[in-house]
Design an enzyme around this catalytic site. Structure first.
Site, PDB file in Angstrom:
ATOM      1  N   SER A 155       0.924  -1.439  -0.167  1.00  0.00           N
ATOM      2  CA  SER A 155      -0.510   0.136  -0.166  1.00  0.00           C
ATOM      3  C   SER A 155       1.098   1.205   0.100  1.00  0.00           C
ATOM      4  O   SER A 155       1.705   1.630   0.700  1.00  0.00           O
ATOM      5  CB  SER A 155      -0.676  -0.463   1.507  1.00  0.00           C
ATOM      6  OG  SER A 155      -1.284   0.807   1.179  1.00  0.00           O
ATOM      7  N   GLY A 156       0.323   2.245  -0.278  1.00  0.00           N
ATOM      8  CA  GLY A 156       1.080   3.448  -1.443  1.00  0.00           C
ATOM      9  C   GLY A 156       2.429   3.684  -1.633  1.00  0.00           C
ATOM     10  O   GLY A 156       3.620   4.256  -2.373  1.00  0.00           O
TER      11      GLY A 156
ATOM     12  N   THR B 244      -1.959   2.311  -7.859  1.00  0.00           N
ATOM     13  CA  THR B 244      -2.847   2.861  -8.281  1.00  0.00           C
ATOM     14  C   THR B 244      -2.763   4.112  -9.296  1.00  0.00           C
ATOM     15  O   THR B 244      -2.838   4.286 -10.888  1.00  0.00           O
ATOM     16  CB  THR B 244      -3.559   3.372  -7.028  1.00  0.00           C
ATOM     17  OG1 THR B 244      -4.622   2.599  -6.785  1.00  0.00           O
ATOM     18  CG2 THR B 244      -5.038   4.202  -8.058  1.00  0.00           C
TER      19      THR B 244
ATOM     20  N   ASN C  35      -0.998   5.898   3.064  1.00  0.00           N
ATOM     21  CA  ASN C  35      -0.706   5.975   1.621  1.00  0.00           C
ATOM     22  C   ASN C  35      -2.436   7.200   2.200  1.00  0.00           C
ATOM     23  O   ASN C  35      -3.816   6.387   2.901  1.00  0.00           O
ATOM     24  CB  ASN C  35      -1.738   5.425   0.726  1.00  0.00           C
ATOM     25  CG  ASN C  35      -1.437   5.801  -0.248  1.00  0.00           C
ATOM     26  OD1 ASN C  35      -1.541   7.500  -0.528  1.00  0.00           O
ATOM     27  ND2 ASN C  35      -1.667   4.980  -1.663  1.00  0.00           N
TER      28      ASN C  35
ATOM     29  N   SER D  75      -5.830   5.701  -0.278  1.00  0.00           N
ATOM     30  CA  SER D  75      -5.473   4.039  -0.518  1.00  0.00           C
ATOM     31  C   SER D  75      -6.335   3.554  -1.113  1.00  0.00           C
ATOM     32  O   SER D  75      -7.757   4.099  -0.914  1.00  0.00           O
ATOM     33  CB  SER D  75      -4.959   3.329   1.695  1.00  0.00           C
ATOM     34  OG  SER D  75      -4.582   2.130   1.017  1.00  0.00           O
ATOM     35  N   SER D  76      -6.233   2.714  -1.800  1.00  0.00           N
ATOM     36  CA  SER D  76      -7.352   1.358  -2.551  1.00  0.00           C
ATOM     37  C   SER D  76      -7.796   1.464  -1.101  1.00  0.00           C
ATOM     38  O   SER D  76      -7.281  -0.135  -0.851  1.00  0.00           O
ATOM     39  CB  SER D  76      -6.834   1.093  -3.715  1.00  0.00           C
ATOM     40  OG  SER D  76      -6.325   1.907  -4.230  1.00  0.00           O
TER      41      SER D  76
ATOM     42  N   GLY E  93      -2.122  -4.269  -1.924  1.00  0.00           N
ATOM     43  CA  GLY E  93      -0.648  -5.029  -1.814  1.00  0.00           C
ATOM     44  C   GLY E  93      -0.681  -5.746  -0.732  1.00  0.00           C
ATOM     45  O   GLY E  93      -1.584  -4.882   0.574  1.00  0.00           O
TER      46      GLY E  93
ATOM     47  N   GLU F 279      -0.427  -6.498   3.077  1.00  0.00           N
ATOM     48  CA  GLU F 279      -0.255  -5.795   3.886  1.00  0.00           C
ATOM     49  C   GLU F 279      -0.142  -6.538   5.486  1.00  0.00           C
ATOM     50  O   GLU F 279      -0.349  -7.270   5.890  1.00  0.00           O
ATOM     51  CB  GLU F 279      -1.900  -5.211   4.233  1.00  0.00           C
ATOM     52  CG  GLU F 279      -1.991  -3.573   4.034  1.00  0.00           C
ATOM     53  CD  GLU F 279      -3.395  -3.134   3.882  1.00  0.00           C
ATOM     54  OE1 GLU F 279      -3.622  -2.395   3.310  1.00  0.00           O
ATOM     55  OE2 GLU F 279      -4.239  -3.690   4.568  1.00  0.00           O
TER      56      GLU F 279
HETATM   57  N1  LIG Z   1       4.825   7.851  -9.828  1.00  0.00           N
HETATM   58  C1  LIG Z   1       4.303   8.907  -9.625  1.00  0.00           C
HETATM   59  N2  LIG Z   1       5.286  10.103  -9.203  1.00  0.00           N
HETATM   60  C2  LIG Z   1       4.419  10.416  -8.477  1.00  0.00           C
HETATM   61  N3  LIG Z   1       4.125  10.618  -6.846  1.00  0.00           N
HETATM   62  C3  LIG Z   1       3.876   9.399  -7.079  1.00  0.00           C
HETATM   63  C4  LIG Z   1       3.664   8.565  -8.178  1.00  0.00           C
HETATM   64  N4  LIG Z   1       3.555   7.407  -7.533  1.00  0.00           N
HETATM   65  C5  LIG Z   1       2.861   7.598  -6.368  1.00  0.00           C
HETATM   66  N5  LIG Z   1       2.800   8.391  -5.859  1.00  0.00           N
HETATM   67  C6  LIG Z   1       2.675   9.151  -4.339  1.00  0.00           C
HETATM   68  O1  LIG Z   1       2.325   7.746  -3.603  1.00  0.00           O
HETATM   69  C7  LIG Z   1       0.671   8.318  -2.976  1.00  0.00           C
HETATM   70  C8  LIG Z   1       0.198   6.539  -3.489  1.00  0.00           C
HETATM   71  O2  LIG Z   1       0.046   6.362  -4.216  1.00  0.00           O
HETATM   72  P1  LIG Z   1      -0.787   5.249  -4.481  1.00  0.00           P
HETATM   73  O3  LIG Z   1      -0.750   4.764  -6.241  1.00  0.00           O
HETATM   74  O4  LIG Z   1      -1.681   5.302  -4.260  1.00  0.00           O
HETATM   75  O5  LIG Z   1      -0.210   3.339  -3.948  1.00  0.00           O
HETATM   76  P2  LIG Z   1      -1.321   2.711  -3.976  1.00  0.00           P
HETATM   77  O6  LIG Z   1      -2.266   1.730  -5.309  1.00  0.00           O
HETATM   78  O7  LIG Z   1       0.375   1.457  -4.528  1.00  0.00           O
HETATM   79  O8  LIG Z   1      -1.650   2.047  -2.732  1.00  0.00           O
HETATM   80  C9  LIG Z   1       0.409   9.080  -4.434  1.00  0.00           C
HETATM   81  O9  LIG Z   1      -0.617   9.543  -3.557  1.00  0.00           O
HETATM   82  C10 LIG Z   1       1.628  10.043  -4.766  1.00  0.00           C
HETATM   83  O10 LIG Z   1       1.523  10.952  -3.849  1.00  0.00           O
HETATM   84 MG   LIG Z   2      -3.499   1.846  -4.885  1.00  0.00          MG
END
Ligand SMILES: Nc1ncnc2c1ncn2[C@@H]1O[C@H](COP(=O)(O)OP(=O)(O)O)[C@@H](O)[C@H]1O
Ligand SMILES: [Mg+2]
Length: 1045
Positions: free
Chosen positions: A124-125, A129, A174, A177-178, A406, A408
């Site tokens: 997560s984070g 996404t 996060n 977080s989804s 992911g 956790e």
């Molecule tokens: N490629 C990227 N460039 C800039 N910031 C990113 C990028 N990927 C993730 N982030 C930062 O990380 C945070 C968490 O990403 P997210 O995709 O929501 O994580 P996950 O879905 O894996 O839990 C986002 O809100 C963003 O601020």
């Molecule tokens: Mg996500």
């Protein structure tokens, strides 16, 4: 490996890939871990990640797997230009990027017509996404599209903010977080344009609706509504703006998150809903449901004296009932009572306080959870491939995007974490299936002998969880269904009974002393592939049961709210069969997901979180090492490198390195394997450094490849020179050819023109000749079309000829012969011309000359054809006088007085008697002439009296002036001789006006001597000029035949 093929030859052509990027390897690590020299060292792996991360190079490959490290800051690598850069370019050709992976999958789908899926995993984070959104955006921007598809692309993109508002929440790890799993299919037509989409959602974390851990929040939509909704709306929904007023929002004690603007997101979501096609009514219904959940949370219970439960917040109920579209009192009853069916009879029993609270929470979770599913369905309807498009375009393939929670590990892990981690086990298994195993299979198909690499196969854990009858899920279900007293602890005991001794399962009771210390009695521990996780069994049964009291369901079925009534179907209430347990449902949906994924060609994005603080630039090595470990990246790399670090299809390898061997340069025409073999021998590869498979070369050490690459780099200037030379030669040759062709074109045009012109001239000439001949034949006819040309020509050429041949002088009597038609005109012209010449001549004549001419004319009239000496005289000019003034004696001049001498000449006078010659001067004055002997005037001849002048017909100079005999003073006729007799006689005749009195006498001249005596002069031809006294007193003049006089 199947996806390996793509590295080389996606569009059926051989592309130069990873090698070209190798030159930058030392500066920022390697772009592909496969090229890492020390591939067994986790430290080297992490160091490479770290070095690249520090340079903001967040992407690195392991073969075709993309490793991405969350930068936690905006990098400028997602622009449209960047998309263009990666579009249509082979995977390894430029630096690693999520776009390269997206493009690669897209092109593989287009060229191989095989469905693709992109699996994004990571905790997560870690950026899953975000990655999925970037992929989606890449397709929306770069794929071909018409208007409809542009709208679809927009809807696909807009589905994200909606799903995130309802399915994402701030967690400790996060901010966004989804809290559900998402698998999205994007459908493309045969042209490669997106034409439809479909979303599958997995296990929303419903417990969040009623409870949040400290520092976490409920789903975003609640906060967005309270912050962004206008006053009217909130009033209508019976809500207050302050989130602290709602029980369901206060548990985490974290109403605001600095990185999130709920107000702005509210606007974004509302706009997205309308783009996706929600009607106003549907939006209103949706908001009613959201508000009703908040009101449910604020519904409080009290305990009566007899243990019965009642609602203490009655005032709230009408509001709640209205929002849910149900009967208020029925709802109140259902919240505090339970309906049981025993032996065919329905019984209503009151709930105790705890039961009421949990019934309320169950309702809130059910309403929210089902609404979320409804939302996904609704979005699917709008993304669905429209029928007319379906039939007109025939979708060719799909690309699936899996963005699922992911792995956790929390402080307290519950049923949700259990499901989430189970899901990750399944995905890891799929990953092993498709990458590790197929890697080994590749060696097999290529016929390369090698030792199998040990990797951890997590099948044992999957079995532990999902196996029928013996698996954790089966035991859980069994425990839920088992009649009698069941509770979470009994479930734990059952687990211990069944699974005790399993290497991946531990409980407090089963654990050794060391582990026991860190374990709670209510926990069981699973040794996941990614690490150990302790799960607290509290709530497992309830969550697995996911039961909603029947009477609550009945109330909800009757709802006026369209959404609620669609979520709670009557059939469900009627159906007596127990629905599947939550874990089993989840297990089945995962099975289906695996099937879907297996049928597609996968690409992997492995996301890594650099630190727990969401901080940019911070690289927490411990944290990263942990993720590298549980994502199995080292194993992945090890298998890739197990035998050989590098492999390439023969054609690709030859294509790139053929310049390094004279036998393969510039082209190799034999068998590919032979070419490669020649090449590596020439490069001096040792036998242990490489292996030749059936279609690929495998190189064991990166160093070997680097050396080859360096050799190529060194060779490049030479190749460039050769290419330049060839190219220049080609360019010049084609330029020359072009010019030559142009010259030929010009030449032929010119020659054609000339030939045409000549032909035209010949035709004209032939015409002319024909007309000429015809005219000639008809020349004697009247002027008619047949002969007009000929006759005109004759006339014309006569006139032209005439111009050139006109007589130049009056004496020239020549004149061209005119054609018969022009006789008359010719004559006119001749006369005209003559006149013209005469006029011109006359105008030119001087007075002197005129006088001369007059005299000559007179001479001609007198002498022409009469006297032999005349022709000779014609050419000699007549002079004004033959005597100069000084030659005339002054006395004579004085005697003459006013009479001026007009002409004088020396003459010989023959005496009348004896014919003695005497030299004398004859002077002509205006009215008379005198004969002078030196100073004396001997005789005077009045012109008036002059009777005549006689001359012979011969060429002598004798002449006689006849004077009247009556005149006493006169001495008779004068016999004179002069060299210029013709000139002199002419002058005398003119001055005396006696032209008619000049006689030319052939043979002899009679003359009168003094006193009437007659003398005769005889003329005969002789040999020389002689004047003598002849017979009978005649004067005999002998004149030569050709006289010089
Ligand atoms: N490629 C990227 N460039 C800039 N910031 C990113 C990028 N990927 C993730 N982030 C930062 O990380 C945070 C968490 O990403 P997210 O995709 O929501 O994580 P996950 O879905 O894996 O839990 C986002 O809100 C963003 O601020
Ligand atoms: Mg996500």
């Amino acid at each position: 490996m199947r996806y390996q093929g793509r590295e080389v030859d996606v569009q059926g052509r051989v592309r130069l890939v990873m090698e070209s990027a190798l030159t930058a390897r030392d500066r920022v690590g390697v772009q592909d871990f496969v090229l890492l020299e020390n591939y067994n060292s986790e430290a080297a792996f992490i160091e490479n990640l770290r070095r690249r991360f520090k340079e903001n190079l967040i992407y690195t490959y392991i073969g075709s797997v993309l490793v991405s490290v969350n930068p936690y800051k905006d990098l400028e690598i997602y622009s449209k230009q960047q998309m263009e850069r990666y579009r249509g370019v082979s995977f390894y050709e430029i630096s690693p990027h999520i776009y390269a992976l997206s493009d690669n999958a897209y092109r593989a789908m287009r060229t191989e017509r095989k469905d693709q899926c992109i699996l994004i995993s990571g905790e997560s984070g870690a950026g899953k996404t975000e990655a999925s959104k970037k992929i989606l955006l890449y397709y929306a921007v770069t794929c071909p599209a018409n208007d409809h598809m542009a709208a679809l692309g927009e809807q696909l993109l807009q589905s994200n903010p909606v799903l995130e508002a309802f399915g994402n929440a701030k967690t400790l790890r996060n901010d966004n977080s989804s809290r559900f799993g998402k698998y999205m299919d994007v459908q493309f037509d045969f042209r490669g344009a997106p034409v439809g989409g479909h979303i599958l959602n997995y296990l929303l974390e419903k417990s969040r609706v009623v409870h949040q851990n400290h520092g976490e929040r409920n789903f975003h939509i609640f906060y967005q509504l309270l912050d962004g909704g206008d006053d009217d709306l909130l009033h209508k929904l019976g809500l207050e703006r302050n989130p602290q007023k709602f029980q369901y929002l206060v548990k985490g004690n974290c109403p605001r998150v600095s990185s999130i603007s709920d107000k702005n997101n509210w606007k974004v979501v509302m706009k997205a809903l309308s783009v996706i096609g929600f009607t106003e009514e549907e939006v209103q219904n949706l908001l009613n449901v959201i508000a009703s959940v908040l009101h449910l949370g604020n519904t409080q219970f009290g305990e009566g004296e007899e243990g019965e439960t009642f609602i203490t917040t009655e005032t709230q109920m009408p509001n709640l009932a209205e929002l849910l579209g149900v009967d208020g009192s029925a709802l109140g009853n259902a919240l505090t009572h339970k309906k049981l069916t025993a032996k065919g009879e329905e019984m209503i029993t009151p709930l105790n306080f705890e039961q009421a609270v949990s019934a309320r929470d169950a309702l809130a979770k059910a309403v929210y959870g089902r609404t979320f599913t409804w939302l996904v369905e609704k979005i699917n309807q709008s993304l669905a491939l429209k029928e007319e498009i379906y039939y007109s375009t025939m979708p060719s393939s799909v690309i699936g995007l899996l963005d699922i929670y992911g792995f956790e590990v929390l402080q307290h892990n519950s049923f949700e974490q259990f499901c989430i981690n189970y899901c990750n086990e399944k995905l890891q298994q799929l990953f092993i299936e498709l990458t590790l195993r197929s890697e080994q299979e590749e060696y097999e198909t290529e016929g390369i002998a090698w030792e199998t690499v040990q990797y951890f196969d997590n099948k044992i854990i999957c079995d532990l969880i999902e196996e029928k009858h013996k698996g954790i899920i089966s035991i859980l279900d069994e425990e839920c269904l088992r009649p009698g007293e069941t509770c979470d602890v009994s479930f734990l005991e059952k687990l211990e009974d069944t699974l005790g001794g399993h290497p991946h399962f531990v409980t407090h009771k089963l654990a050794n002393g060391k582990t026991r210390r860190v374990m709670n009695r209510e926990e069981f521990r699973l040794l996941h592939y990614a690490g150990e996780v302790n799960y607290n069994v509290n709530g497992f049964l309830e969550k697995n049961n996911d039961l909603l009291n029947r009477n609550l369901k009945e109330v909800m079925c009757q709802s006026d709210n369209q959404i609620v009534s669609q979520c709670f179907r009557r059939e469900e209430v009627m159906d007596q069969k127990r629905p599947e347990m939550a874990a089993t449902q989840f297990k089945n949906s995962l099975m289906k997901l695996m099937e879907i994924l297996m049928s597609k060609e996968p690409s992997y994005v492995r996301c890594i979180k650099p630190n727990d603080g969401k901080q940019a630039g911070k690289f927490d090595e411990v944290l990263v090492r942990h993720q590298v470990k549980y994502l199995g990246l080292m194993e992945n790399l090890r298998v890739r490198r197990a035998g050989f670090a590098y492999r390439r299809r023969f054609e690709a390898f030859l294509q790139r390195y053929k310049p390094l061997c004279p036998d393969t340069w510039p082209n190799w025409h034999g068998r590919l394997a032979d070419g490669v073999s020649l090449l590596v021998n020439h490069l001096g590869y040792k036998p242990e450094e490489y292996k030749l498979g059936r279609s690929k070369i495998f190189i064991r050490f990166p160093r070997t490849l680097f050396n080859t690459e360096d050799a190529l780099e060194a060779k490049k200037p030479e190749i460039a020179l050769t290419l330049q030379t060839c190219w220049r030669g080609y360019r010049e040759r084609s330029k020359y050819q072009r010019i030559r062709r142009a010259v030929i074109v010009i030449q032929s045009a010119w020659r054609g023109m000339k030939a045409r012109r000549r032909a035209r001239r010949r035709r004209q000439a032939a015409d002319l000749i024909r007309r000429f001949i015809k005219g000639f034949i008809y020349r004697h006819e009247e002027y008619c079309p047949e002969n007009e040309y000929f006759l005109d020509h004759i006339r014309y050429s006569f006139l032209k000829n005439l111009i050139k041949n006109l007589p130049k002088s009056v004496l020239d009597k020549s004149w061209p012969t005119p054609p018969p038609l022009l006789y008359e005109a010719s004559e006119y012209l001749r006369v005209l011309h003559m006149r013209n010449m005469v006029v011109k001549y006359c105008m030119r004549v001087q007075p002197e000359w005129k006088k001369q001419m007059v005299q000559k004319v007179v001479a001609s009239e007198i002498f022409k054809d009469q006297k032999d000496s005349y022709p000779q005289s014609v050419g000699r000019l007549f002079l004004d006088t033959r005597l100069e003034r000084e030659q005339i004696n002054l006395k004579v001049t004085q005697t003459l007085g006013s009479e001026k001498v007009q002409y004088g000449a020396s003459v010989t006078k023959y005496d009348r008697r004896g014919f003695k010659p005497r030299p004398r001067q004859l002077l002509l004055c205006n009215t008379f002439a005198v004969l002078v002997d030196r100073t004396k005037i001997k005789q005077k001849f009045d012109y008036m009296a002059l009777k005549g002048i006689s001359l012979s017909s011969l060429s002598d100079g004798m002449f006689v002036l006849h004077m009247p005999v009556s005149d006493k003073k006169q001495k008779g006729d004068a016999v004179l001789q002069c060299n210029n007799a013709i000139e002199l006689v002419t002058k005398v005749a003119m001055m005396a006006d006696k032209m008619d009195h000049v006689n030319i006498c052939p043979g002899s001249i009679k003359f009168v001597m003094s006193r009437g005596k007659e003398g005769i002069i005889d003329f005969i031809r002789g040999s020389e000029m002689k004047v003598s006294k002849g017979r009978r007193g005649h004067l005999l003049v002998t004149v030569p035949r050709t006289s010089t006089t």
